[in-house]
Design a protein around this motif. Structure first.
Motif, PDB file in Angstrom:
ATOM      1  N   TRP A  45       0.850  -1.205   0.000  1.00  0.00           N
ATOM      2  CA  TRP A  45       0.000   0.000   0.000  1.00  0.00           C
ATOM      3  C   TRP A  45       0.885   1.253   0.000  1.00  0.00           C
ATOM      4  O   TRP A  45       0.583   2.257  -0.624  1.00  0.00           O
ATOM      5  CB  TRP A  45      -0.888  -0.040   1.249  1.00  0.00           C
ATOM      6  N   GLN A  47       3.480   1.441  -1.509  1.00  0.00           N
ATOM      7  CA  GLN A  47       4.157   1.359  -2.808  1.00  0.00           C
ATOM      8  C   GLN A  47       5.626   0.981  -2.672  1.00  0.00           C
ATOM      9  O   GLN A  47       6.475   1.417  -3.427  1.00  0.00           O
ATOM     10  CB  GLN A  47       4.023   2.694  -3.568  1.00  0.00           C
ATOM     11  N   ALA A 256     -15.477  -2.843   9.887  1.00  0.00           N
ATOM     12  CA  ALA A 256     -14.788  -2.217   8.750  1.00  0.00           C
ATOM     13  C   ALA A 256     -15.143  -0.741   8.665  1.00  0.00           C
ATOM     14  O   ALA A 256     -14.273   0.122   8.456  1.00  0.00           O
ATOM     15  CB  ALA A 256     -15.160  -2.942   7.460  1.00  0.00           C
ATOM     16  N   VAL A 257     -16.446  -0.438   8.825  1.00  0.00           N
ATOM     17  CA  VAL A 257     -16.887   0.960   8.731  1.00  0.00           C
ATOM     18  C   VAL A 257     -16.309   1.785   9.877  1.00  0.00           C
ATOM     19  O   VAL A 257     -15.773   2.876   9.669  1.00  0.00           O
ATOM     20  CB  VAL A 257     -18.422   1.024   8.716  1.00  0.00           C
ATOM     21  N   LEU A 263      -9.792   5.721  10.867  1.00  0.00           N
ATOM     22  CA  LEU A 263      -8.630   5.999  10.011  1.00  0.00           C
ATOM     23  C   LEU A 263      -8.692   7.423   9.474  1.00  0.00           C
ATOM     24  O   LEU A 263      -7.699   8.144   9.437  1.00  0.00           O
ATOM     25  CB  LEU A 263      -8.576   5.003   8.845  1.00  0.00           C
ATOM     26  N   MET A 264      -9.907   7.827   9.050  1.00  0.00           N
ATOM     27  CA  MET A 264     -10.073   9.171   8.498  1.00  0.00           C
ATOM     28  C   MET A 264      -9.767  10.236   9.543  1.00  0.00           C
ATOM     29  O   MET A 264      -9.189  11.269   9.243  1.00  0.00           O
ATOM     30  CB  MET A 264     -11.493   9.354   7.970  1.00  0.00           C
ATOM     31  N   LEU A 270      -3.131   2.313   9.385  1.00  0.00           N
ATOM     32  CA  LEU A 270      -3.659   1.243   8.519  1.00  0.00           C
ATOM     33  C   LEU A 270      -3.281  -0.145   9.032  1.00  0.00           C
ATOM     34  O   LEU A 270      -4.110  -1.061   9.034  1.00  0.00           O
ATOM     35  CB  LEU A 270      -3.167   1.421   7.082  1.00  0.00           C
ATOM     36  N   LEU A 277      -9.348  -6.021  10.939  1.00  0.00           N
ATOM     37  CA  LEU A 277     -10.304  -6.469   9.909  1.00  0.00           C
ATOM     38  C   LEU A 277     -10.054  -7.928   9.535  1.00  0.00           C
ATOM     39  O   LEU A 277     -10.993  -8.714   9.370  1.00  0.00           O
ATOM     40  CB  LEU A 277     -10.188  -5.582   8.660  1.00  0.00           C
TER      41      LEU A 277
ATOM     42  N   SER B  46     -14.277  -4.170   2.165  1.00  0.00           N
ATOM     43  CA  SER B  46     -13.763  -3.678   3.437  1.00  0.00           C
ATOM     44  C   SER B  46     -12.269  -3.374   3.334  1.00  0.00           C
ATOM     45  O   SER B  46     -11.790  -2.373   3.883  1.00  0.00           O
ATOM     46  CB  SER B  46     -13.998  -4.707   4.544  1.00  0.00           C
ATOM     47  N   LEU B  49     -12.027  -0.208   1.569  1.00  0.00           N
ATOM     48  CA  LEU B  49     -12.551   0.867   2.423  1.00  0.00           C
ATOM     49  C   LEU B  49     -11.493   1.386   3.379  1.00  0.00           C
ATOM     50  O   LEU B  49     -11.230   2.591   3.444  1.00  0.00           O
ATOM     51  CB  LEU B  49     -13.771   0.349   3.200  1.00  0.00           C
ATOM     52  N   ILE B  50     -10.844   0.493   4.104  1.00  0.00           N
ATOM     53  CA  ILE B  50      -9.902   0.995   5.114  1.00  0.00           C
ATOM     54  C   ILE B  50      -8.616   1.497   4.454  1.00  0.00           C
ATOM     55  O   ILE B  50      -7.983   2.421   4.966  1.00  0.00           O
ATOM     56  CB  ILE B  50      -9.623  -0.012   6.253  1.00  0.00           C
ATOM     57  N   SER B  51      -8.250   0.899   3.327  1.00  0.00           N
ATOM     58  CA  SER B  51      -7.066   1.410   2.629  1.00  0.00           C
ATOM     59  C   SER B  51      -7.304   2.844   2.177  1.00  0.00           C
ATOM     60  O   SER B  51      -6.457   3.724   2.327  1.00  0.00           O
ATOM     61  CB  SER B  51      -6.740   0.546   1.417  1.00  0.00           C
ATOM     62  N   ALA B  53      -9.554   4.911   3.396  1.00  0.00           N
ATOM     63  CA  ALA B  53      -9.706   5.768   4.575  1.00  0.00           C
ATOM     64  C   ALA B  53      -8.351   6.130   5.168  1.00  0.00           C
ATOM     65  O   ALA B  53      -8.142   7.239   5.659  1.00  0.00           O
ATOM     66  CB  ALA B  53     -10.560   5.069   5.624  1.00  0.00           C
ATOM     67  N   ALA B  54      -7.411   5.176   5.086  1.00  0.00           N
ATOM     68  CA  ALA B  54      -6.085   5.414   5.649  1.00  0.00           C
ATOM     69  C   ALA B  54      -5.317   6.501   4.896  1.00  0.00           C
ATOM     70  O   ALA B  54      -4.354   7.062   5.406  1.00  0.00           O
ATOM     71  CB  ALA B  54      -5.286   4.124   5.657  1.00  0.00           C
ATOM     72  N   ARG B  55      -5.766   6.775   3.668  1.00  0.00           N
ATOM     73  CA  ARG B  55      -5.158   7.893   2.909  1.00  0.00           C
ATOM     74  C   ARG B  55      -5.632   9.241   3.478  1.00  0.00           C
ATOM     75  O   ARG B  55      -5.195  10.276   3.045  1.00  0.00           O
ATOM     76  CB  ARG B  55      -5.561   7.833   1.433  1.00  0.00           C
ATOM     77  N   ARG B  56      -6.585   9.165   4.373  1.00  0.00           N
ATOM     78  CA  ARG B  56      -7.183  10.351   4.995  1.00  0.00           C
ATOM     79  C   ARG B  56      -7.659  11.368   3.968  1.00  0.00           C
ATOM     80  O   ARG B  56      -7.145  12.485   3.870  1.00  0.00           O
ATOM     81  CB  ARG B  56      -6.197  10.970   5.976  1.00  0.00           C
ATOM     82  N   PRO B  57      -8.628  10.945   3.143  1.00  0.00           N
ATOM     83  CA  PRO B  57      -9.174  11.872   2.141  1.00  0.00           C
ATOM     84  C   PRO B  57      -9.838  13.058   2.838  1.00  0.00           C
ATOM     85  O   PRO B  57     -10.212  12.978   4.007  1.00  0.00           O
ATOM     86  CB  PRO B  57     -10.187  11.033   1.380  1.00  0.00           C
ATOM     87  N   ASP B  58      -9.995  14.168   2.101  1.00  0.00           N
ATOM     88  CA  ASP B  58     -10.520  15.402   2.699  1.00  0.00           C
ATOM     89  C   ASP B  58     -11.959  15.240   3.146  1.00  0.00           C
ATOM     90  O   ASP B  58     -12.389  15.782   4.155  1.00  0.00           O
ATOM     91  CB  ASP B  58     -10.463  16.551   1.684  1.00  0.00           C
ATOM     92  N   SER B  59     -12.699  14.474   2.341  1.00  0.00           N
ATOM     93  CA  SER B  59     -14.128  14.423   2.644  1.00  0.00           C
ATOM     94  C   SER B  59     -14.580  12.975   2.814  1.00  0.00           C
ATOM     95  O   SER B  59     -14.021  12.050   2.211  1.00  0.00           O
ATOM     96  CB  SER B  59     -14.919  15.071   1.509  1.00  0.00           C
ATOM     97  N   ILE B  60     -15.609  12.840   3.594  1.00  0.00           N
ATOM     98  CA  ILE B  60     -16.172  11.507   3.845  1.00  0.00           C
ATOM     99  C   ILE B  60     -16.791  10.913   2.580  1.00  0.00           C
ATOM    100  O   ILE B  60     -16.953   9.701   2.452  1.00  0.00           O
ATOM    101  CB  ILE B  60     -17.206  11.589   4.992  1.00  0.00           C
ATOM    102  N   ILE B  63     -15.224   7.851   0.925  1.00  0.00           N
ATOM    103  CA  ILE B  63     -15.447   6.467   1.378  1.00  0.00           C
ATOM    104  C   ILE B  63     -16.943   6.175   1.559  1.00  0.00           C
ATOM    105  O   ILE B  63     -17.329   5.122   2.079  1.00  0.00           O
ATOM    106  CB  ILE B  63     -14.703   6.152   2.697  1.00  0.00           C
ATOM    107  N   VAL B  67     -18.637   2.440   2.319  1.00  0.00           N
ATOM    108  CA  VAL B  67     -19.323   2.290   3.611  1.00  0.00           C
ATOM    109  C   VAL B  67     -20.713   1.696   3.402  1.00  0.00           C
ATOM    110  O   VAL B  67     -21.115   0.741   4.082  1.00  0.00           O
ATOM    111  CB  VAL B  67     -19.416   3.651   4.338  1.00  0.00           C
ATOM    112  N   LYS B 278      -0.912   5.766  -5.772  1.00  0.00           N
ATOM    113  CA  LYS B 278      -1.468   5.578  -4.434  1.00  0.00           C
ATOM    114  C   LYS B 278      -2.891   5.043  -4.489  1.00  0.00           C
ATOM    115  O   LYS B 278      -3.270   4.154  -3.724  1.00  0.00           O
ATOM    116  CB  LYS B 278      -1.461   6.905  -3.675  1.00  0.00           C
TER     117      LYS B 278
END
Lengths: 578, 581
Positions: A45, A47, A256-257, A263-264, A270, A277, B46, B49-51, B53-60, B63, B67, B278
């Motif tokens: 992940w 890379q 998962a959710v 995470l967000m 991760l 998970l 799933s 989803l978590i991968s 989310a782990a990038r921490r995107p600006d907005s929900i 994901i 979800v 990424k």
């Protein structure tokens, strides 16, 4: 779910400890496997180059293999114990059968007894194999995983912890609701399949009545009705598995959710998230496996119960009170006010029976059906135990019952349809004397009037007879039983229970001629409603409703009006032809 | 493979029903497939989803879709599974209804109305079990295998969209699980399981033998011989079962090895293919996790396959049953009342057996005549009855009613013959329903009248449920004599002109026997009666007595004449009467 008596099996405890240790190692492997896979995936992940994940991937592969190899190891460790336990159990069951004799078979039914010894024990084997390992799995694996998850992220761990009893609770509630219905349904099913077999067996009658063609529609309709009924029950029964499935699968989705949101928010990285998970399904796996095998375990538990119940039936004690015994002209048997009551019966089947017989005599027992003739023969044969001890005596020695080994070594029992074993004719004849020489067997057959018939058989004395082999008519079966008695000269007590009632008159007449010499120089108890035998008896016991209403020599009894003469008049009342 | 082909080459039991209910079958397979696809999709989604989310995107929003999908797949899997299980059970139960009817019809054409032996009963139980086996064939073998294969195809095609070489590698690896291992299972384990069943059924027979002869065993005191008889089969079964278990455990491990290889393949492939950007790298976790829920159906395939030999035997047995239908001659209808029944010079032997059962037997029975047939067992009495009823056809000679061969009157049989045999069958229903089987159009009053005629009225009316009393399985609510009387009432309702009595009193005591025979001959005084009996009680009721000896008539005449003229008859008669010499 688990029978307490399980833990009384010898050698179970060390095995359980070994399983527990293996289970613990296995849970660690599950964690290592999940962690290593997550490390590898997170590397990719990020890379990173493929070469950087070689080590975690290798760890994943090794721990994965270890995990499944341990499953094999658990089975290997536990199987010998299960094999030995069930093997011993079968042996104990058969010994019990031999000790308890025909009375236990009468109670449980031949089919049930055989099924118990075969399929019953097999089910117990499956049950033992499943139950211990599955319960240990439920008791150890989820909690090790949960503790690890708690280290990573306590919030998800708490969610998983809370959902677990909810799942169990729902399973129990729905399971109970469905179970009572399913039980009834199962009864319905057994009835239906029995009914189907019975319908097939009643086909002859349906054909006689001209209904057999029409009935096909009925067979289909009954089956269809049953299907509709079953489906409505299944819908409920399966709801319990649905609930389990629903909660476990949805829990994984919810985890998962949750992880996604954490995470967000940057509350978790991760790697731990992915580990959680990956572990979540393994957390639920043991309880799902357990539910999948629920029915097999339930059947097994019932089978175990049934077997243990038979094993706990008390055996007839004091079978060796009589030390050495041979029936001869001076021997005597005495019944002094003997009564017998069957277990569940309110009234005694035999009451206040008293008689005294010496030496070689032929004793006829007569009475209408249901008067207790057969019960009396069974009591004399030692297959039943009287209500109170010390009312029966042999040669003056008071005995608790006649289930004395020494007495039984002296007796031969010939019922209406003597049982023929699935074996050669010779083995059947020499059943009581397996080492008898060919010559003595031939002589016995000659005396029993079997020689002509044997000549017509393809392999003579070596022909296979009995169930599934060559058919033997009722008359010949009786002759084989006679040959057994002729062969074993040491057994001087003969017990006959209606030996000729079902034979045709010509066969009976011919058989009687060969049978009479056997009765000499022996003690004979001969229960019958074929009155012509009375002419050959020295003494007669007249039974009526479980009571011995009259006894004496035939001449004495015929001399005056009484139960004997009344019975003769009623039974022998052929309308005169002359 | 060859054996599978030959099993189905003349199959009328499995394939036709697959066709008949094909849409329901398609639905079952679809639902089964969707169950596992949803499970795989849940983990796939799933992981993504978590991968992501782990990038921490600006907005929900980024994901949001995964979800929602996570919840959707989480619900879809149990729902599909639930529906699949309901549909498949429904499907199988439907087929079972058809099977029961078909088996019934197949047996019906072969059943005879006289003397169903104990052994035929056993064969019937085996056949009924076979139906259950075929039921399991679907649930445990066919469905898991087909669903597994569909899943296999799906995975290959799914990966093939991205990369054909990887798809090919996956196809090979998974083929070991879904094709090679099941075939090995059939070959190795199947043969063993078959052998085990064989020993088990022998063991079953020998154990039944021991239990039935238990009285003799106990008296003989041969405890060690008794125990030794079981040791050998038990040890054999235990050895086979041990191998069986070991094979299953190691096979399970083998499946896991190949499964591991597929997971590693996907991991490495995604490491190569998805690490350029990424956002692409977010798919790595998805692919790595997706396979785990699918291992379960793959494990089931081999197990299902190894059970095949058991089912094969059942399929062959039921197929053998239904494939030879007897030929039926053209049927005629008798319009005038029965005048005579003639047996003309009948010789009979069973097909494929050169023993002659009946040798040139002739017999003429006039309307209203009553005749008794006697003779030792095995002399052909039952065969003669089968010929009279038309269940068997004479090898030479003929059996006729008013000159028409009896085999041409089979459609009318129930109007011509009433039969009372040793163990008349009472069905597990009420007294009323059982009696009414004699004539389905009879009124309640007619049924009650018949019961009164056989002298059961006081007994039945004294029962709490009266005429609605359940007779229970095989009529066990009533005694032997009472069962015979109930059947007699049924025959009265049937009102056929010819009555066949096939040793109806053999299991009764002399008092019950005498009373029953008095009733029988009293209520049937207008009928033609052919009575097979084993002794001479009640013989004065008949006009003619015939002794059958080695397939030919021996003594014959009226009872009185025989008593006066035949010393042998007189001797037998006196024996039966228990006269004191």
């Amino acid at each position: 779910m688990i029978d307490r008596r399980l833990f009384d099996f010898p050698g179970i405890k060390p095995r359980v400890v070994m399983i527990a240790v293996l289970m613990l190692i296995q849970s660690l492997m599950i964690i290592i496997q999940a962690r290593a896979l997550s490390v590898a995936v997170v590397g990719l992940w990020n890379q990173q180059a493929l070469a950087t994940i070689v080590v975690p991937t290798a760890i994943f592969a090794v721990s994965f293999m270890c995990r499944h190899a341990i499953t094999v190891a658990q089975n290997r460790v536990f199987y010998p114990f299960v094999e030995k336990t069930t093997g011993d159990m079968r042996e104990r069951l058969m010994t019990k059968l031999f000790r308890l004799g025909p009375s236990i078979v009468e109670k449980t039914g031949t089919g049930n007894m055989v099924t118990m010894a075969l399929e019953g024990i097999d089910k117990v084997q499956t049950y033992l194999m499943l139950i211990i390992i599955k319960i240990m799995d439920m008791g150890i694996t989820p909690w090790v995983i949960l503790i690890y998850i708690a280290f990573l992220q306590w919030k998800e761990a708490i969610f998983l912890l809370i959902i677990y009893p909810v799942i169990i609770l729902f399973m129990i509630i729905l399971g109970l609701a469905a179970q009572s219905k399913a039980d009834r349904q199962y009864e319905g099913y057994t009835r239906l399949s029995n009914n189907f077999v019975d319908t097939l067996r009643g086909l002859g009658t349906l054909k006689q009545l001209g209904l057999s063609k029409k009935y096909a529609g009925n067979v289909y309709q009954v089956s269809e009705d049953y299907r509709k009924e079953t489906m409505s029950t299944l819908r409920i029964a399966m709801t319990s598995t649905f609930a389990l499935d629903f909660f476990t699968t949805l829990s994984v989705a919810v985890v998962a959710v949750f992880l996604g949101f954490d995470l967000m928010d940057g509350k978790i990285l991760l790697l731990p998230a992915l580990t959680i998970l990956t572990l979540a399904p393994d957390y639920f796996l043991p309880v799902r496996n357990f539910a999948n095998d629920y029915h097999a375990t339930l059947n097994g538990k019932n089978a175990l119960q049934a077997v243990l119940d038979v094993l706990e039936v008390p055996e007839t004690k004091d079978r060796d009170e009589l030390k050495t015994f041979t029936w001869d002209e001076n021997a005597s048997i005495k019944f002094d006010d003997v009564s017998l009551t069957y277990d569940e019966a309110k009234k005694p089947t035999l009451s206040h029976i008293s008689f005294d017989v010496h030496g070689f005599r032929k004793v006829g027992i007569i009475g209408a059906s249901g008067s207790g003739k057969s019960t009396l023969i069974n009591l004399i044969g030692g297959f039943l135990t009287p209500d109170k001890p010390d009312h029966i005596s042999l040669n003056g020695q008071k005995l608790p019952h006649l289930s004395q080994e020494q007495w039984q070594f002296n007796s031969i029992y010939i019922p209406q349809s003597p049982y023929l074993f699935h074996a050669t004719l010779r083995e059947n004849v020499s059943f009581y004397q397996p080492h008898a020489t060919l010559q003595t067997v031939e002589t016995a057959c000659e005396k029993a009037g079997l020689t002509d018939w044997i000549k017509t058989l393809p392999d003579g004395l070596e022909t296979m007879i009995g169930e599934g082999s060559r058919g033997v008519s009722g008359g010949q079966a009786q002759r084989i039983a006679l040959a057994r008695a002729f062969l074993d000269d040491k057994r001087r007590v003969l017990l006959f229970d209606e030996p000729t009632a079902h034979l045709d008159i010509e066969t009976e007449a011919a058989l009687k001629e060969d049978m009479l010499p056997l009765l000499d120089n022996r003690l004979v108890f001969f229960a019958t409603h074929r009155l012509h035998w009375i002419n050959q008896m020295d003494y007669v016991l007249v039974m009526d409703h479980g009571k011995l209403v009259e006894q004496g020599t035939p001449a004495e009894l015929a001399a005056h009006e009484g139960p004997y003469t009344r019975l003769r008049a009623e039974m022998g009342g052929l309308h005169a032809l002359d | 493979m060859h054996s599978i082909k030959s099993t189905f080459s003349h199959d009328t039991w499995v394939m036709p029903y697959l066709r008949k209910y094909k849409w329901l079958l398609v639905l079952v397979l679809f639902l089964g497939l969707m169950t596992y696809l949803s499970a795989a999709a849940l983990m796939f989604n799933s992981g993504y989803l978590i991968s992501e989310a782990a990038r921490r995107p600006d907005s929900i929003i980024y994901i949001y879709v995964p979800v929602v999908l996570a919840r959707a797949f989480g619900i879809a899997r149990p729902v599909f599974r639930y529906s699949e299980r309901l549909t498949s059970h429904n499907w199988v139960l439907r087929i079972v209804s058809d099977f029961r009817k078909k088996l019934y019809q197949a047996v019906e054409t072969k059943a005879t109305a006289i003397k169903q032996t104990h052994q035929t009963g056993d064969i019937l139980s085996i056949l009924a079990d076979d139906i259950d086996h075929i039921e399991n064939l679907y649930l445990r073998t066919v469905f898991p295998i087909v669903i597994g294969w569909l899943l296999y195809l799906f995975i290959i095609i799914g990966i093939g969209v991205f990369s054909w070489p990887v798809a090919l590698l996956m196809a090979l690896l998974l083929a070991v699980i879904v094709l090679v291992m099941p075939l090995i299972s059939v070959a190795v384990n199947g043969a063993r399981e078959f052998k085990q069943k064989q020993i088990q059924s022998q063991f079953y027979t020998s154990l039944t033998d021991e239990v039935l002869g238990l009285t003799d065993w106990v008296i003989s005191g041969r405890y060690h011989d008794f125990m030794a008889l079981q040791t050998k089969p038990i040890d054999e079964i235990a050895a086979l079962r041990k191998k069986d278990h070991f094979f299953q455990w190691w096979r399970g491990l083998g499946v896991q090895v190949f499964f591991l290889l597929t997971v590693l393949t996907l991991l490495i492939w995604s490491g190569v293919a998805f690490t350029s950007t990424k956002s692409l790298a977010n798919w790595v976790a998805a692919f790595s996790l997706a396979l785990f829920p699918i291992v379960e159906p793959f494990l089931e395939i081999s197990q299902g396959a190894s059970e095949w030999p058991i089912y094969q035997q059942s399929i062959e047995r039921v197929n053998a049953l239904s494939n030879d239908e007897p030929e039926v001659p053209k049927q005629e209808t008798l319009t005038v009342p029965v005048k005579t029944i003639d047996v003309n010079h009948v010789t009979f032997s069973y097909p494929g057996d050169d023993r002659v059962i009946l040798k040139d037997v002739s017999l003429s029975i006039k309307r209203g005549e009553k005749i008794a047939l006697l003779g030792p067992s095995g002399t052909g009495k039952s065969t003669l009855l089968k010929l009279l009823l038309g269940d068997e056809t004479a090898t030479n000679g003929s059996v006729t009613i008013n000159g028409t061969p009896i085999t041409h009157l089979q459609d009318q049989r129930a109007q011509l013959f009433g039969v009372l045999d040793q163990q008349p069958y009472l069905f597990d229903t009420t007294v009323m329903n059982n009696i009414r089987l004699g004539n389905l159009n009879a009124t309640d009053e007619q049924v009650k009248a018949a019961i009164e005629a056989v002298e059961l009225k006081p007994l039945i009316e004294s029962l709490p449920d009266g005429y609605d009393t359940e007779v229970q399985e095989s009529g066990s609510r009533f005694s032997g004599g009472e069962r015979q009387r109930l059947s007699l009432a049924r025959i009265l309702l049937q009102d056929a002109p010819i009555i066949i009595l096939d040793e109806p009193t053999v299991s009764l005591d002399p008092i019950t026997e005498r009373h029953l025979l008095d009733t029988v001959f009293n209520v049937l005084k207008d009928k033609t009666i052919i009575w097979v009996t084993h002794h001479l009680a009640g013989i004065d009721h008949v006009d003619q007595v015939r002794f059958l000896e080695d397939g030919a008539f021996d003594m014959q005449g009226t009872p009185k004449d025989l008593y006066h003229d035949e010393p042998r008859f007189r001797k037998l008669y006196e024996l039966d009467a228990g006269k004191i010499e």
